[in-house]
Enzyme design. Structure first.
Site, short mmCIF file in Angstrom:
data_model
loop_
_atom_site.label_atom_id
_atom_site.label_comp_id
_atom_site.label_asym_id
_atom_site.label_seq_id
_atom_site.Cartn_x
_atom_site.Cartn_y
_atom_site.Cartn_z
N GLN A 1 0.82 -1.13 0.26
CA GLN A 1 0.39 -0.22 0.31
C GLN A 1 1.12 1.21 0.01
OE1 GLN A 1 -2.67 -0.77 3.74
NE2 GLN A 1 -3.90 -2.02 2.53
N HIS B 1 -0.69 0.11 5.41
CA HIS B 1 -1.58 1.08 6.48
C HIS B 1 -0.69 1.94 6.71
CE1 HIS B 1 -5.55 -1.93 8.56
NE2 HIS B 1 -5.00 -1.92 7.04
N GLU C 1 -15.71 4.45 9.23
CA GLU C 1 -16.29 5.83 9.88
C GLU C 1 -16.24 6.85 9.22
OE1 GLU C 1 -15.24 3.45 13.72
OE2 GLU C 1 -14.09 5.22 13.41
N TYR D 1 -11.10 8.77 19.43
CA TYR D 1 -11.65 7.19 18.22
C TYR D 1 -11.81 6.93 18.46
CZ TYR D 1 -12.49 12.58 17.21
OH TYR D 1 -12.56 14.16 16.43
N TYR E 1 -10.13 -9.68 10.70
CA TYR E 1 -10.38 -10.70 9.63
C TYR E 1 -10.77 -12.21 9.71
CZ TYR E 1 -9.22 -6.12 6.93
OH TYR E 1 -8.93 -4.70 6.76
#
Length: 357
Positions: free
Chosen positions: A74, A138, A229, A239, A250
């Protein structure tokens, strides 16, 4: 906002047949889109290139001068935004995965685009996420500029989710910087034994971030299985990730204690279950699509290939229209002329324009 009742998504197919015009195709996993003053487009590719696309769709050669980028998984070249005075100062900001030590992390840099649009000049790294982690996932990496500050959304690096609740690092955080990269003295944790750049914490993987007309910061964040979200961000707030979530792990099973609320932790304004993998987020101002779009929030879906038009009643999401794209939507932006554009995420990625009815 901790007492706010989270609204579960209930997306509805569009009652209209929206049309997408292909402006350009053949991009290599495009990630972010910015609008140049002359009507052309600046696009980052996760594979490590920054390119200009002409108004008629011509894809330019890679712009030279980028720093070393740790491309993989990523990671790569991710968000890019233009300075508000770009027409005068040629300045832009971008974030990318930066190698170092035995791992990598998200870094933020500024640069100037040369007058001939061929290279970046005066490249300066303003911030590097700490610590660096051996992970290809991430990175987060969305940027929002305000007149005094830069906000950067960061991911939990997948393997380090518990660090999102700890204040001695930048894992799973939003950081707030001065425009020169320094740390504002009024950041909520600047005078504590904490990473002074932190603005908010308890985030999983921020993939969309934008400011509304009042300057409030909004994010779209990936959950695991479920629990994607929309959040309205306030400085110093927690949060919740990974302590509270509307998702599951998963392969099934609960995350942590499997709870969705806890005192001192913020509820999302809106959440999707199942996940849509939201990416790219923008508010709609003046537009050619109708007065009912004014003030709406648009979020792209990677998983299901659509744009979610979120209708807002102040901070409450009162409805969602699915505008089908048919491909993974990585970024969604509104151009200065009011038209909406998206980038689709593949090895043959496209720049698409939404046509009015």
């Amino acid at each position: 906002m901790s007492a706010t009742q989270a609204v579960k998504a209930n997306p509805q197919p569009s009652g209209k047949k929206w049309q997408w015009q292909t402006v350009a195709q053949g991009l290599n996993h495009p990630w972010a889109l910015a609008f140049l003053p002359d009507g052309r487009f600046l696009v980052s590719e996760r594979s490590g290139n920054l390119r200009i696309i002409g108004a008629q769709g011509q894809i330019g050669a890679p712009i030279a001068g980028l720093p070393n980028i740790d491309v993989g998984g990523q990671g790569g070249l991710l968000d890019v935004v233009l300075d508000e005075q770009f027409a005068q100062n040629r300045r832009l900001y971008f974030c990318f995965s930066e190698a170092g030590g035995s791992g990598n992390s998200t870094a933020l840099a500024e640069a100037k685009l040369s007058a001939d649009n061929r290279r970046l000049e005066q490249v300066k790294t303003l911030f590097s996420q700490r610590p660096k982690i051996d992970s290809s996932a991430h990175f987060g990496c969305r940027i929002v500029l305000t007149p005094q500050h830069i906000y950067l959304g960061l991911g939990d690096r997948y393997s380090q989710k518990d660090q999102a609740q700890k204040l001695d690092n930048h894992i799973g955080k939003i950081v707030r910087l001065n425009r020169n990269g320094g740390t504002p003295s009024d950041n909520p944790f600047a005078k504590q034994n904490a990473a002074a750049e932190i603005w908010s914490y308890g985030h999983r993987n921020i993939q969309g971030m934008t400011a509304d007309a009042r300057g409030r910061l909004w994010t779209s964040e990936h959950g695991a299985q479920g629990g994607d979200e929309i959040n309205l961000i306030e400085g110093g707030k927690n949060y919740g990730w990974p302590v509270i979530t509307y998702g599951t792990d998963y392969g099934g099973g609960k995350i942590g204690e499997g709870i969705t609320a806890k005192a001192g932790m913020e509820q999302p304004l809106y959440y999707w279950n199942p996940s849509i993998a939201p990416s790219g987020l923008t508010f709609v101002g003046s537009n050619p699509y109708g007065s009912d779009w004014q003030g709406n929030l648009l979020a792209g879906s990677l998983k299901f290939g659509y744009v979610a038009r979120l209708k807002l009643d102040n901070t409450r999401v009162s409805g969602e229209e699915k505008i089908e794209v048919g491909e993974r939507v990585r970024d969604v932006r509104q151009a200065p002329d009011g038209f909406v554009y998206v980038l689709t995420d593949s090895g043959n990625g496209k720049l698409l324009k939404l046509l009015p009815q």
